[in-house]
Design a protein around this motif. Structure first.
Motif, PDB file in Angstrom:
ATOM      1  N   GLY A 102     -55.377  67.132 -69.637  1.00 21.71           N
ATOM      2  CA  GLY A 102     -53.905  67.124 -71.057  1.00 21.71           C
ATOM      3  C   GLY A 102     -52.594  66.634 -70.003  1.00 21.71           C
ATOM      4  N   LYS A 103     -52.727  67.300 -68.874  1.00 20.98           N
ATOM      5  CA  LYS A 103     -51.509  67.066 -67.804  1.00 20.98           C
ATOM      6  C   LYS A 103     -51.746  66.261 -66.790  1.00 20.98           C
ATOM      7  CE  LYS A 103     -51.192  72.774 -67.461  1.00 20.98           C
ATOM      8  NZ  LYS A 103     -50.565  73.672 -67.269  1.00 20.98           N
ATOM      9  N   ARG A 104     -50.635  66.341 -67.029  1.00 22.89           N
ATOM     10  CA  ARG A 104     -50.081  64.885 -65.908  1.00 22.89           C
ATOM     11  C   ARG A 104     -49.969  65.459 -64.244  1.00 22.89           C
ATOM     12  NH1 ARG A 104     -44.909  60.574 -66.422  1.00 22.89           N
ATOM     13  NH2 ARG A 104     -45.374  58.813 -65.516  1.00 22.89           N
ATOM     14  N   HIS A 105     -50.959  65.012 -63.650  1.00 19.11           N
ATOM     15  CA  HIS A 105     -50.760  65.007 -61.808  1.00 19.11           C
ATOM     16  C   HIS A 105     -50.270  63.868 -61.150  1.00 19.11           C
ATOM     17  CE1 HIS A 105     -52.670  69.364 -63.016  1.00 19.11           C
ATOM     18  NE2 HIS A 105     -52.861  68.368 -64.347  1.00 19.11           N
ATOM     19  N   ARG A 106     -48.688  64.247 -60.116  1.00 15.98           N
ATOM     20  CA  ARG A 106     -48.366  63.290 -59.625  1.00 15.98           C
ATOM     21  C   ARG A 106     -48.981  63.576 -58.473  1.00 15.98           C
ATOM     22  NH1 ARG A 106     -44.671  59.418 -60.252  1.00 15.98           N
ATOM     23  NH2 ARG A 106     -44.042  60.019 -62.429  1.00 15.98           N
ATOM     24  N   SER A 107     -49.574  63.246 -57.065  1.00 13.56           N
ATOM     25  CA  SER A 107     -49.902  62.682 -55.967  1.00 13.56           C
ATOM     26  C   SER A 107     -49.714  61.412 -55.000  1.00 13.56           C
ATOM     27  CB  SER A 107     -51.760  63.156 -55.470  1.00 13.56           C
ATOM     28  OG  SER A 107     -51.841  61.931 -56.200  1.00 13.56           O
ATOM     29  N   LYS A 108     -49.760  62.186 -53.743  1.00 19.75           N
ATOM     30  CA  LYS A 108     -49.008  61.117 -52.470  1.00 19.75           C
ATOM     31  C   LYS A 108     -50.595  60.386 -52.190  1.00 19.75           C
ATOM     32  CE  LYS A 108     -44.260  61.930 -52.530  1.00 19.75           C
ATOM     33  NZ  LYS A 108     -43.299  62.685 -51.543  1.00 19.75           N
ATOM     34  N   ARG A 109     -50.577  59.463 -51.639  1.00 22.16           N
ATOM     35  CA  ARG A 109     -51.635  59.044 -50.891  1.00 22.16           C
ATOM     36  C   ARG A 109     -51.499  57.616 -49.767  1.00 22.16           C
ATOM     37  NH1 ARG A 109     -56.402  58.594 -55.260  1.00 22.16           N
ATOM     38  NH2 ARG A 109     -56.309  60.889 -56.329  1.00 22.16           N
ATOM     39  N   THR A 110     -52.396  57.496 -48.824  1.00 23.78           N
ATOM     40  CA  THR A 110     -52.264  57.060 -47.790  1.00 23.78           C
ATOM     41  C   THR A 110     -53.133  55.850 -47.664  1.00 23.78           C
ATOM     42  OG1 THR A 110     -50.580  57.675 -46.692  1.00 23.78           O
ATOM     43  CG2 THR A 110     -51.826  56.235 -45.404  1.00 23.78           C
ATOM     44  N   GLU A 111     -52.957  54.970 -47.457  1.00 24.29           N
ATOM     45  CA  GLU A 111     -53.484  53.839 -47.380  1.00 24.29           C
ATOM     46  C   GLU A 111     -53.843  52.599 -46.285  1.00 24.29           C
ATOM     47  OE1 GLU A 111     -55.026  51.148 -50.477  1.00 24.29           O
ATOM     48  OE2 GLU A 111     -53.270  50.487 -49.895  1.00 24.29           O
ATOM     49  N   GLN A 112     -55.089  52.690 -45.443  1.00 23.83           N
ATOM     50  CA  GLN A 112     -54.315  51.975 -44.457  1.00 23.83           C
ATOM     51  C   GLN A 112     -55.034  49.660 -44.577  1.00 23.83           C
ATOM     52  OE1 GLN A 112     -56.174  52.304 -40.164  1.00 23.83           O
ATOM     53  NE2 GLN A 112     -57.410  50.570 -40.851  1.00 23.83           N
ATOM     54  N   VAL A 113     -53.683  49.356 -44.194  1.00 24.77           N
ATOM     55  CA  VAL A 113     -53.217  47.804 -44.393  1.00 24.77           C
ATOM     56  C   VAL A 113     -53.723  47.522 -43.334  1.00 24.77           C
ATOM     57  CG1 VAL A 113     -51.293  46.062 -44.581  1.00 24.77           C
ATOM     58  CG2 VAL A 113     -51.440  48.483 -46.170  1.00 24.77           C
ATOM     59  N   ALA A 114     -53.843  47.365 -42.224  1.00 27.34           N
ATOM     60  CA  ALA A 114     -53.550  46.623 -41.190  1.00 27.34           C
ATOM     61  C   ALA A 114     -53.864  47.508 -39.815  1.00 27.34           C
ATOM     62  CB  ALA A 114     -52.400  45.228 -40.148  1.00 27.34           C
ATOM     63  N   ASN A 115     -54.497  47.341 -38.736  1.00 28.01           N
ATOM     64  CA  ASN A 115     -54.744  48.289 -37.778  1.00 28.01           C
ATOM     65  C   ASN A 115     -55.813  47.375 -36.914  1.00 28.01           C
ATOM     66  OD1 ASN A 115     -55.517  50.006 -35.819  1.00 28.01           O
ATOM     67  ND2 ASN A 115     -57.515  50.796 -36.885  1.00 28.01           N
ATOM     68  N   HIS A 116     -54.718  46.528 -35.618  1.00 25.40           N
ATOM     69  CA  HIS A 116     -56.110  46.057 -34.508  1.00 25.40           C
ATOM     70  C   HIS A 116     -55.461  46.393 -33.558  1.00 25.40           C
ATOM     71  CE1 HIS A 116     -56.492  41.574 -32.729  1.00 25.40           C
ATOM     72  NE2 HIS A 116     -54.787  41.624 -32.257  1.00 25.40           N
ATOM     73  N   THR A 117     -56.524  46.150 -32.453  1.00 24.42           N
ATOM     74  CA  THR A 117     -56.397  46.155 -31.397  1.00 24.42           C
ATOM     75  C   THR A 117     -55.657  44.673 -30.167  1.00 24.42           C
ATOM     76  OG1 THR A 117     -56.819  47.765 -31.160  1.00 24.42           O
ATOM     77  CG2 THR A 117     -56.845  47.101 -29.054  1.00 24.42           C
ATOM     78  N   SER A 118     -55.410  44.283 -29.431  1.00 28.44           N
ATOM     79  CA  SER A 118     -55.260  43.178 -28.731  1.00 28.44           C
ATOM     80  C   SER A 118     -56.607  43.070 -27.487  1.00 28.44           C
ATOM     81  CB  SER A 118     -54.210  43.318 -27.735  1.00 28.44           C
ATOM     82  OG  SER A 118     -54.376  43.815 -26.948  1.00 28.44           O
ATOM     83  N   TRP A 119     -57.861  42.256 -27.885  1.00 28.22           N
ATOM     84  CA  TRP A 119     -58.869  41.842 -27.258  1.00 28.22           C
ATOM     85  C   TRP A 119     -58.747  41.397 -25.727  1.00 28.22           C
ATOM     86  CZ3 TRP A 119     -59.768  37.301 -26.036  1.00 28.22           C
ATOM     87  CH2 TRP A 119     -58.893  35.807 -26.714  1.00 28.22           C
ATOM     88  N   GLU A 120     -57.543  40.229 -25.144  1.00 26.23           N
ATOM     89  CA  GLU A 120     -57.415  40.395 -24.228  1.00 26.23           C
ATOM     90  C   GLU A 120     -57.495  40.357 -22.729  1.00 26.23           C
ATOM     91  OE1 GLU A 120     -54.809  37.951 -27.099  1.00 26.23           O
ATOM     92  OE2 GLU A 120     -54.996  40.253 -27.055  1.00 26.23           O
ATOM     93  N   GLY A 121     -58.237  40.440 -22.026  1.00 25.00           N
ATOM     94  CA  GLY A 121     -58.771  40.993 -20.508  1.00 25.00           C
ATOM     95  C   GLY A 121     -57.018  41.352 -20.088  1.00 25.00           C
ATOM     96  N   TYR A 122     -57.155  41.613 -19.198  1.00 33.32           N
ATOM     97  CA  TYR A 122     -56.207  42.472 -18.034  1.00 33.32           C
ATOM     98  C   TYR A 122     -56.574  42.652 -16.549  1.00 33.32           C
ATOM     99  CZ  TYR A 122     -55.871  46.867 -19.389  1.00 33.32           C
ATOM    100  OH  TYR A 122     -56.355  48.147 -20.241  1.00 33.32           O
ATOM    101  N   ALA A 123     -55.297  42.966 -15.381  1.00 31.51           N
ATOM    102  CA  ALA A 123     -55.834  43.356 -14.418  1.00 31.51           C
ATOM    103  C   ALA A 123     -55.274  44.940 -13.924  1.00 31.51           C
ATOM    104  CB  ALA A 123     -55.728  41.932 -13.400  1.00 31.51           C
ATOM    105  N   LEU A 124     -55.879  45.778 -12.886  1.00 32.82           N
ATOM    106  CA  LEU A 124     -55.024  46.606 -11.893  1.00 32.82           C
ATOM    107  C   LEU A 124     -54.840  45.520 -10.823  1.00 32.82           C
ATOM    108  CD1 LEU A 124     -57.247  49.834 -12.425  1.00 32.82           C
ATOM    109  CD2 LEU A 124     -55.634  49.215 -13.751  1.00 32.82           C
TER     110      LEU A 124
END
Length: 261
Positions: A102-124
């Motif tokens: 019977g009570k109102r509870h507020r809570s903050k949450r987080t969700e992931q929208v985007a997560n990208h890692t470049s796939w292109e190769g490179y060199a040393l």
């Protein structure tokens, strides 16, 4: 009380396996030889002479400066930084309202929208301008530069799907009045950055490339030196060992105490 004890025991088991993984990484660094690009080319030449052209495989450590691929530098999505590798992550922070007892509870949450890692190769590239290719294979490098770490409040009244210069999917924004804002993070490797890589060197595509071992094994890519990584793994292993023992003992005590009472 027994639930807390059981959770501690489960955490101890997870910590034990992470401790084993840390020790395995340390042993891999200790047991793997650091080879120069000319040394690797010489070994590849011997492999070719034996009739195994294109089948050269050698687990090794390589050190050099990050160098762009022939097609040129990449441009990171958020900060527009010229680089050889980048990764970005966007998280949505929102507030939910739940009714319990019977009570109102507020809570903050987080969700992931985007997560990208470049796939292109490179060199040393070494001091004599000799290069070896790098296949990042989606790996998250250690100790890379963070170019963006910014929170953008969401202003739903303007109806704009563009936040911090990055277009978000329409379905994410919607008309959700509980959205607080978006957290943006980005990491890059700039050209010239000194790198340490432990992986498998191969010539499957012709030129030598270092990447993730084909048949399993460690693939470490870091802006830190090998010694710094070793020291980090030693420290981590000690802390994990203490944590595993403590969590196991406390967890067992809590479970037993609950059973006896």
């Amino acid at each position: 009380m027994w639930i807390a004890g059981a959770l501690l025991v489960v955490a101890a088991v997870a910590g034990f396996f992470y401790m084993r993984h840390t020790k395995s990484e340390l042993h891999a660094m200790i047991g793997t030889e650091t080879l120069s690009i000319p040394e690797l080319e010489r070994l590849r030449g011997i492999s070719d002479e034996l009739g195994a052209k294109g089948s050269f495989r050698k687990v090794a450590e390589v050190v050099g400066a990050a160098h762009p691929r022939p097609e040129g530098l990449l441009t990171s999505e958020l900060s527009k930084t010229e680089c050889v590798w980048y990764r970005y992550q966007i998280e949505r922070q929102y507030e939910t309202v739940e009714y319990r007892d019977g009570k109102r509870h507020r809570s903050k949450r987080t969700e992931q929208v985007a997560n990208h890692t470049s796939w292109e190769g490179y060199a040393l590239i070494d001091e004599q301008r000799r290069t070896i290719g790098v296949d990042p294979n989606g790996t998250k490098p250690d100790g890379v530069e963070q170019t963006v770490n910014r929170f953008e409040p969401y202003r739903g009244n303007d109806g704009s799907p563009v936040l911090f210069g990055f277009t978000l999917p329409q379905f994410v924004l919607g008309n959700n009045s509980t959205t607080i804002g978006y957290q943006y993070r980005e990491w890059v490797i700039r050209p010239g950055r000194r790198l340490y890589i432990l992986g498998e060197v191969h010539d499957r595509i012709g030129p030598l490339v270092i990447g993730k071992p084909e048949n399993g094994g460690h693939f470490l890519l870091s802006t830190r030196t090998e010694q710094e990584l070793r020291d980090d793994r030693v420290k981590r292993h000690k802390l994990l060992a203490v944590g595993v023992i403590a969590a196991t003992l406390i967890g067992i005590v809590l479970v037993v105490a609950d059973v006896l009472t």
